[in-house]
Scaffold this motif. Structure first.
Motif, PDB file in Angstrom:
ATOM      1  N   GLY A 441       0.818  -1.194   0.000  1.00  0.00           N
ATOM      2  CA  GLY A 441       0.000   0.000   0.000  1.00  0.00           C
ATOM      3  C   GLY A 441       0.854   1.247   0.000  1.00  0.00           C
ATOM      4  O   GLY A 441       2.076   1.194   0.196  1.00  0.00           O
ATOM      5  N   LEU A 442       0.229   2.387  -0.235  1.00  0.00           N
ATOM      6  CA  LEU A 442       0.979   3.643  -0.344  1.00  0.00           C
ATOM      7  C   LEU A 442       1.815   3.933   0.900  1.00  0.00           C
ATOM      8  O   LEU A 442       2.940   4.422   0.819  1.00  0.00           O
ATOM      9  CB  LEU A 442       0.003   4.799  -0.607  1.00  0.00           C
ATOM     10  N   ARG A 443       1.266   3.633   2.080  1.00  0.00           N
ATOM     11  CA  ARG A 443       1.976   3.930   3.326  1.00  0.00           C
ATOM     12  C   ARG A 443       3.135   2.978   3.578  1.00  0.00           C
ATOM     13  O   ARG A 443       3.994   3.247   4.417  1.00  0.00           O
ATOM     14  CB  ARG A 443       1.002   3.872   4.500  1.00  0.00           C
ATOM     15  N   GLN A 444       3.150   1.852   2.870  1.00  0.00           N
ATOM     16  CA  GLN A 444       4.187   0.851   3.118  1.00  0.00           C
ATOM     17  C   GLN A 444       5.374   0.975   2.168  1.00  0.00           C
ATOM     18  O   GLN A 444       6.403   0.351   2.389  1.00  0.00           O
ATOM     19  CB  GLN A 444       3.582  -0.555   2.965  1.00  0.00           C
ATOM     20  N   LEU A 445       5.223   1.778   1.121  1.00  0.00           N
ATOM     21  CA  LEU A 445       6.264   1.823   0.104  1.00  0.00           C
ATOM     22  C   LEU A 445       7.586   2.350   0.651  1.00  0.00           C
ATOM     23  O   LEU A 445       8.651   1.759   0.437  1.00  0.00           O
ATOM     24  CB  LEU A 445       5.788   2.684  -1.073  1.00  0.00           C
ATOM     25  N   GLY A 446       7.534   3.483   1.339  1.00  0.00           N
ATOM     26  CA  GLY A 446       8.764   4.060   1.884  1.00  0.00           C
ATOM     27  C   GLY A 446       9.409   3.168   2.922  1.00  0.00           C
ATOM     28  O   GLY A 446      10.640   3.000   2.942  1.00  0.00           O
ATOM     29  N   VAL A 447       8.617   2.567   3.786  1.00  0.00           N
ATOM     30  CA  VAL A 447       9.137   1.693   4.843  1.00  0.00           C
ATOM     31  C   VAL A 447       9.817   0.471   4.245  1.00  0.00           C
ATOM     32  O   VAL A 447      10.874   0.023   4.705  1.00  0.00           O
ATOM     33  CB  VAL A 447       7.991   1.265   5.787  1.00  0.00           C
ATOM     34  N   VAL A 464       8.187  -0.292  -6.892  1.00  0.00           N
ATOM     35  CA  VAL A 464       7.173   0.034  -7.898  1.00  0.00           C
ATOM     36  C   VAL A 464       6.461  -1.225  -8.362  1.00  0.00           C
ATOM     37  O   VAL A 464       5.222  -1.273  -8.446  1.00  0.00           O
ATOM     38  CB  VAL A 464       7.821   0.758  -9.098  1.00  0.00           C
ATOM     39  N   LEU A 465       7.223  -2.280  -8.631  1.00  0.00           N
ATOM     40  CA  LEU A 465       6.650  -3.496  -9.198  1.00  0.00           C
ATOM     41  C   LEU A 465       5.848  -4.305  -8.183  1.00  0.00           C
ATOM     42  O   LEU A 465       5.073  -5.180  -8.573  1.00  0.00           O
ATOM     43  CB  LEU A 465       7.760  -4.370  -9.790  1.00  0.00           C
ATOM     44  N   CYS A 466       6.022  -4.036  -6.904  1.00  0.00           N
ATOM     45  CA  CYS A 466       5.274  -4.766  -5.865  1.00  0.00           C
ATOM     46  C   CYS A 466       4.165  -3.929  -5.240  1.00  0.00           C
ATOM     47  O   CYS A 466       3.560  -4.337  -4.253  1.00  0.00           O
ATOM     48  CB  CYS A 466       6.233  -5.233  -4.758  1.00  0.00           C
ATOM     49  N   SER A 467       3.885  -2.764  -5.797  1.00  0.00           N
ATOM     50  CA  SER A 467       2.865  -1.889  -5.211  1.00  0.00           C
ATOM     51  C   SER A 467       1.483  -2.247  -5.737  1.00  0.00           C
ATOM     52  O   SER A 467       1.325  -2.742  -6.855  1.00  0.00           O
ATOM     53  CB  SER A 467       3.179  -0.424  -5.529  1.00  0.00           C
ATOM     54  N   GLN A 468       0.485  -1.993  -4.924  1.00  0.00           N
ATOM     55  CA  GLN A 468      -0.905  -2.225  -5.336  1.00  0.00           C
ATOM     56  C   GLN A 468      -1.298  -1.302  -6.481  1.00  0.00           C
ATOM     57  O   GLN A 468      -1.999  -1.700  -7.414  1.00  0.00           O
ATOM     58  CB  GLN A 468      -1.859  -1.945  -4.166  1.00  0.00           C
ATOM     59  N   GLU A 469      -0.871  -0.059  -6.420  1.00  0.00           N
ATOM     60  CA  GLU A 469      -1.432   0.996  -7.251  1.00  0.00           C
ATOM     61  C   GLU A 469      -1.283   0.741  -8.744  1.00  0.00           C
ATOM     62  O   GLU A 469      -2.208   0.966  -9.522  1.00  0.00           O
ATOM     63  CB  GLU A 469      -0.794   2.342  -6.896  1.00  0.00           C
ATOM     64  N   ILE A 470      -0.114   0.249  -9.181  1.00  0.00           N
ATOM     65  CA  ILE A 470       0.082   0.086 -10.619  1.00  0.00           C
ATOM     66  C   ILE A 470      -0.860  -0.983 -11.178  1.00  0.00           C
ATOM     67  O   ILE A 470      -1.314  -0.891 -12.333  1.00  0.00           O
ATOM     68  CB  ILE A 470       1.547  -0.243 -10.969  1.00  0.00           C
ATOM     69  N   TYR A 471      -1.172  -1.992 -10.378  1.00  0.00           N
ATOM     70  CA  TYR A 471      -2.063  -3.057 -10.843  1.00  0.00           C
ATOM     71  C   TYR A 471      -3.518  -2.623 -10.751  1.00  0.00           C
ATOM     72  O   TYR A 471      -4.337  -3.008 -11.597  1.00  0.00           O
ATOM     73  CB  TYR A 471      -1.791  -4.331 -10.049  1.00  0.00           C
ATOM     74  N   ALA A 661       2.614  -2.594 -15.331  1.00  0.00           N
ATOM     75  CA  ALA A 661       1.948  -3.762 -14.748  1.00  0.00           C
ATOM     76  C   ALA A 661       2.348  -5.059 -15.443  1.00  0.00           C
ATOM     77  O   ALA A 661       2.127  -6.140 -14.888  1.00  0.00           O
ATOM     78  CB  ALA A 661       0.432  -3.581 -14.821  1.00  0.00           C
ATOM     79  N   ASN A 662       2.914  -4.988 -16.645  1.00  0.00           N
ATOM     80  CA  ASN A 662       3.349  -6.191 -17.360  1.00  0.00           C
ATOM     81  C   ASN A 662       4.808  -6.545 -17.079  1.00  0.00           C
ATOM     82  O   ASN A 662       5.249  -7.650 -17.400  1.00  0.00           O
ATOM     83  CB  ASN A 662       3.188  -6.003 -18.875  1.00  0.00           C
ATOM     84  N   LEU A 663       5.557  -5.604 -16.497  1.00  0.00           N
ATOM     85  CA  LEU A 663       7.012  -5.748 -16.419  1.00  0.00           C
ATOM     86  C   LEU A 663       7.441  -6.908 -15.524  1.00  0.00           C
ATOM     87  O   LEU A 663       8.393  -7.635 -15.853  1.00  0.00           O
ATOM     88  CB  LEU A 663       7.634  -4.437 -15.934  1.00  0.00           C
ATOM     89  N   LEU A 664       6.758  -7.113 -14.417  1.00  0.00           N
ATOM     90  CA  LEU A 664       7.154  -8.176 -13.494  1.00  0.00           C
ATOM     91  C   LEU A 664       7.094  -9.532 -14.191  1.00  0.00           C
ATOM     92  O   LEU A 664       7.980 -10.373 -14.020  1.00  0.00           O
ATOM     93  CB  LEU A 664       6.237  -8.165 -12.266  1.00  0.00           C
ATOM     94  N   ARG A 665       6.064  -9.732 -14.994  1.00  0.00           N
ATOM     95  CA  ARG A 665       5.958 -11.003 -15.729  1.00  0.00           C
ATOM     96  C   ARG A 665       7.062 -11.133 -16.765  1.00  0.00           C
ATOM     97  O   ARG A 665       7.633 -12.208 -16.948  1.00  0.00           O
ATOM     98  CB  ARG A 665       4.586 -11.109 -16.387  1.00  0.00           C
ATOM     99  N   HIS A 666       7.396 -10.028 -17.458  1.00  0.00           N
ATOM    100  CA  HIS A 666       8.493 -10.074 -18.432  1.00  0.00           C
ATOM    101  C   HIS A 666       9.788 -10.520 -17.749  1.00  0.00           C
ATOM    102  O   HIS A 666      10.529 -11.352 -18.280  1.00  0.00           O
ATOM    103  CB  HIS A 666       8.722  -8.696 -19.062  1.00  0.00           C
ATOM    104  N   LEU A 667      10.069  -9.957 -16.580  1.00  0.00           N
ATOM    105  CA  LEU A 667      11.321 -10.252 -15.882  1.00  0.00           C
ATOM    106  C   LEU A 667      11.361 -11.693 -15.383  1.00  0.00           C
ATOM    107  O   LEU A 667      12.401 -12.344 -15.420  1.00  0.00           O
ATOM    108  CB  LEU A 667      11.515  -9.290 -14.718  1.00  0.00           C
ATOM    109  N   GLN A 668      10.230 -12.202 -14.925  1.00  0.00           N
ATOM    110  CA  GLN A 668      10.208 -13.554 -14.363  1.00  0.00           C
ATOM    111  C   GLN A 668      10.085 -14.630 -15.439  1.00  0.00           C
ATOM    112  O   GLN A 668      10.716 -15.682 -15.354  1.00  0.00           O
ATOM    113  CB  GLN A 668       9.056 -13.712 -13.370  1.00  0.00           C
TER     114      GLN A 668
END
Length: 817
Positions: A441-447, A464-471, A661-668
């Protein structure tokens, strides 16, 4: 059994329907008056009447018909009308609201023939005749006509109907001949109406102007002469333009864009009241998502709670999750189902949730919720607590069969299911957690970055790739963002079924009849099928290959990639115990990511390549440039290594567009071929991996929105093989299939209208060609491609080498659309 009803909204019949079911009137005075009316109607009907014949006008016939309708309501009960319809081979088992006008129309004008498409019941409307049958198990028939043929046979009155006045009237009508019904034209539903457009709509004003004119209407900026103003709810809530204020002061209806879309789509002027936005709640709350301005919907979707994030998740509206409730499971069957139904013909777009929930220290609960997509306040919802688990399971299976027409056990154990008419279809949920809920979540990104052991730039990329917002944004952008159905956590089987349906339709439409209407029925049927399988908050009637590419093929690939992200990210939102979630997900990624220093030659080469082959991206009224933020060198375990690709011939460094939102799949999992061949840019090469020698082409895919300026471009080393085919037109499907099946490594180069200046090309790392050069006009001015594109059919011919993080920046304002 105890029942707690949380919300229930029954669908009451209309006042007219309640008043109709009163049976015959027994007062002698009324009966005499009605008999006289019927006799008068028959005496006027000596021969078929049409407008202009013997001075009789269509309005006079219409008046006679209205008088006849009043008389039949007094003389015939609903049950008797059903018997008359059945005797004349008309549908008698519909609702009262449908049976009454159908019977009256038949008795006055004659019995209608069946639909020529589906053999369903045809009914008249105010402007045309429409079929009420089903084209398939997925969609209602959309057949309409201005001249529905009638049987021309005498109307049969069953012997058990004892009212002699009805029989006497029908005898007179038979001898006189049935009048011909005149309908107003439905070809131009906006005929005679003046419409004004205000604000940023989903299409440009010019596109709507052409559509309105084609449907008989006219666009004007003069508030004094318009009939209504089409505007977005968000603009009205923010004060709107002067034109909006003037319209409201003059009492001119201000309606949503959906009114215009529906009027054109349904070929009938829709009621303005149903789309009025003058009384919206603040900030659009309570407005169905499909009637919101896209910007307003984005705010709602990005902040909405994901109420069901997987098969084993308890729906949050049940309020049983807070009590420790878990989804009930027995003998390998998980009693949690989500259903969807979109019927384009009827305009239905509904979801349904059915769960058995076990609460610690209490009995099992049956939770049910059903409603229209985007209209949560009107959903039917109930919770029942059962003393007997067996009874609860039996009730669950009964409801499953009621909603779907299928048995529960074969579906849950073997995934055997057959779609039934006007019934729901299961959305097969996976066991994991939708990344829209499980991501950071937004509050967890910096931490998360602060506690990460990764190199800071890599940590920020993983953040960025693990955040809720982009998906959330990715699914909202395409309308697959229902909070009730976990579109980011579907089974591979469900995704495979969707792909098979797309491929099947692609073949069907290729072989379809040249008849425009029959082709439209195929599109309507597939629209219903697709948006049932892939539940959408904004379904619509697909009409073209461009729609198929942008909303179906691209939508499937987007959802597929978001599902991959869900399985990798899992639940990183704070519910898990992992101290360093970013490092944990990086290890699971199976891809080495290393920042490229700005002083390195590779960094300078990539910046030069990007800047030289880039042209500003125009989106709406704005023009965007792009600048490099960071560059990462990557090596994914999913594709060929750098050492392996170096051994292949004819290597070239090319750009690949991607959404974040597609990048994580490309990398994996590496780059995957397109899902199918569609004769439009992006899919015209078939099941191929497509790259470009122009960063401008890749940048168009990477751009998302003005308030999301960050994006990514991929650079890959591509082996073009021993043979490369050059084309400048859309290839045939058969040609693509041959290339897909070839054992030899080949490639196809689609020649674009622009190309990099060849004299400026250079080599990198000894034998990798970099087609860097100023973009110049080519000789292929009629090409469907703006820039050169390269297609390969074997993933082993592509090695992803760099991820380029970019930022889109406004460089100029374009002309108004």
């Amino acid at each position: 059994m105890k029942v707690r009803e949380t919300r229930s909204h029954s669908r009451a019949s209309s006042e007219e329907g309640r008043n109709l079911d009163k049976g015959k009137q027994k007062e002698d005075k009324d009966a005499d008056q009605q008999q006289q009316q019927l006799q008068q109607q028959a005496s006027k009907s000596k021969k078929p009447k049409v407008e202009g014949e013997n001075g009789e006008s269509a309005s006079k016939i219409s008046q006679e018909f209205q008088e006849f309708c009043k008389a039949t309501r007094k003389h015939l009960s609903i049950e008797e009308m059903r018997r008359i319809l059945e005797a004349n081979e008309q549908d008698a088992f519909d609702s009262e609201d449908a049976v009454v006008p159908r019977c009256q129309d038949m008795m006055f004008y004659g019995a209608l023939e069946k639909c020529p498409i589906c053999q369903g019941q045809i009914d008249r409307t105010s402007s045309n005749y429409e079929c009420r049958g089903a084209y398939s198990e997925w969609t209602s028939c959309t057949y309409t006509t201005m001249n529905a043929p009638r049987k021309g046979q005498p109307i049969k009155i069953p012997d058990e109907i004892s009212d002699n006045s009805i029989k006497e009237w029908m005898k007179r009508q038979e001898s006189a001949g049935y009048p011909l019904r005149e309908l107003s034209s439905a070809d131009k539903p906006l005929a005679g109406f003046v419409i004004s457009l205000s604000g940023r709509l989903s299409r440009t004003h010019q596109a709507y102007r052409e559509e309105i004119q084609k449907n008989g209407g006219r666009v004007s900026h003069d508030v004094n002469e318009i009939h209504c103003l089409v505007v977005s709810p968000v603009e009205r809530e923010r004060g709107g333009s002067v034109r909006v204020a003037d319209a409201m002061e003059r009492g001119i209806p201000v309606v949503t864009e959906k009114w215009l879309i529906d009027s054109i789509e349904k070929k009938q002027w829709q009621s303005l009241d149903a789309y009025d936005v003058s009384d919206l709640a603040p900030e659009g709350r309570g407005v169905p998502w499909d009637k919101m301005d896209p910007g307003e919907e984005a705010i709602e979707s990005l902040t909405a709670e994901i109420k069901l994030h997987g098969k084993r998740c308890v729906h949050s509206d049940s309020r049983l999750r807070e009590q420790g409730g878990t989804v009930f499971e027995k003998d390998g069957v998980v009693y949690s189902c989500a259903f969807s139904q979109y019927d384009h013909g009827r305009g239905n777009n509904e979801y349904c949730i059915l769960q058995l929930v076990q609460v610690p220290g209490k009995n099992v609960h049956l939770y049910y919720k059903q409603g229209r997509a985007g209209e949560d306040a009107m959903a039917d919802e109930s919770i029942e607590e059962w003393n007997s688990v067996g009874d609860a399971v039996r009730e669950f299976t009964r409801l499953f069969e009621l909603f779907t027409g299928n048995e529960c056990e074969p579906w849950e154990r073997e995934k055997k299911f057959q779609k039934k008419k006007l019934k729901f279809y299961p959305v097969d949920m996976g066991d994991g957690v939708d990344v829209r809920h499980g991501g950071l979540g937004l509050r967890q990104l910096g931490v998360s970055v602060a506690h990460c052991e990764l190199e800071p730039l890599v940590a920020n990329l993983m953040k960025v790739l693990c955040s809720q917002e982009i998906y959330r944004y990715a699914l909202m952008e395409m309308g697959y963002d229902s909070p009730h159905l976990p579109m980011g956590m579907l089974t591979d089987l469900h995704l495979k079924r969707c792909e098979e349906e797309l491929l099947k339709f692609r073949e069907e439409i290729e072989k379809a009849s040249t008849s425009e209407f029959e082709a439209r029925l195929l599109w309507d049927d597939f629209s219903s099928k697709w948006f049932t399988l892939m539940h959408s908050t904004r379904p619509f009637g697909l009409r073209s290959y461009r729609d198929l590419a942008d909303h179906v093929a691209a939508g499937l690939e987007r959802i597929r990639d978001v599902n991959v992200a869900s399985r990798l990210v899992e639940d990183a939102s704070g519910h898990a115990t992992v101290i360093d979630p970013l490092s944990d997900r990086y290890r699971k990624l199976g891809c080495s990511i290393t920042p490229v220093e700005r002083e390195e030659e590779a960094y300078k080469m990539i910046v030069k390549y990007l800047e030289t082959t880039y042209e500003p991206v125009k989106v709406g009224d704005m023009v965007y440039g792009v600048s490099v933020e960071n560059i990462f060198s990557i090596q994914s375990s999913a594709g060929p290594s750098y050492e392996e690709i170096k051994r292949l011939p004819n290597k070239i460094l090319l750009w690949c567009g991607t959404r974040t939102a597609n990048l994580l799949r490309h990398l994996q999992r590496g780059l995957l071929p397109a899902v199918c061949q569609i004769p439009v840019p992006g899919y015209m090469f078939g099941r191929a991996i497509v790259c470009s020698d122009a960063s401008a082409e890749a940048a168009r895919y990477g751009y998302t929105a003005a308030d999301r300026p960050e994006g990514f471009l991929l650079l890959g080393i591509v082996s073009l093989g021993e043979r490369m085919i050059e084309i400048s037109t859309v290839p045939e499907v058969s040609a693509n299939k041959k290339l897909e099946e070839e054992e030899e490594k080949v490639s196809v180069k689609g020649l674009g209208k622009k190309r990099p200046e060849e004299s400026e090309h250079f080599w990198w790392d000894a034998d990798v060609k970099v087609p860097c050069g100023r973009l110049v006009e080519s000789e292929h001015r009629d090409s469907p491609l703006e820039y050169n594109e390269y297609a390969v059919y074997d993933p082993k011919q592509v090695c992803m080498r760099f991820v380029v993080a970019v930022k889109y920046e406004v460089v100029a304002a374009g002309a108004e659309g």
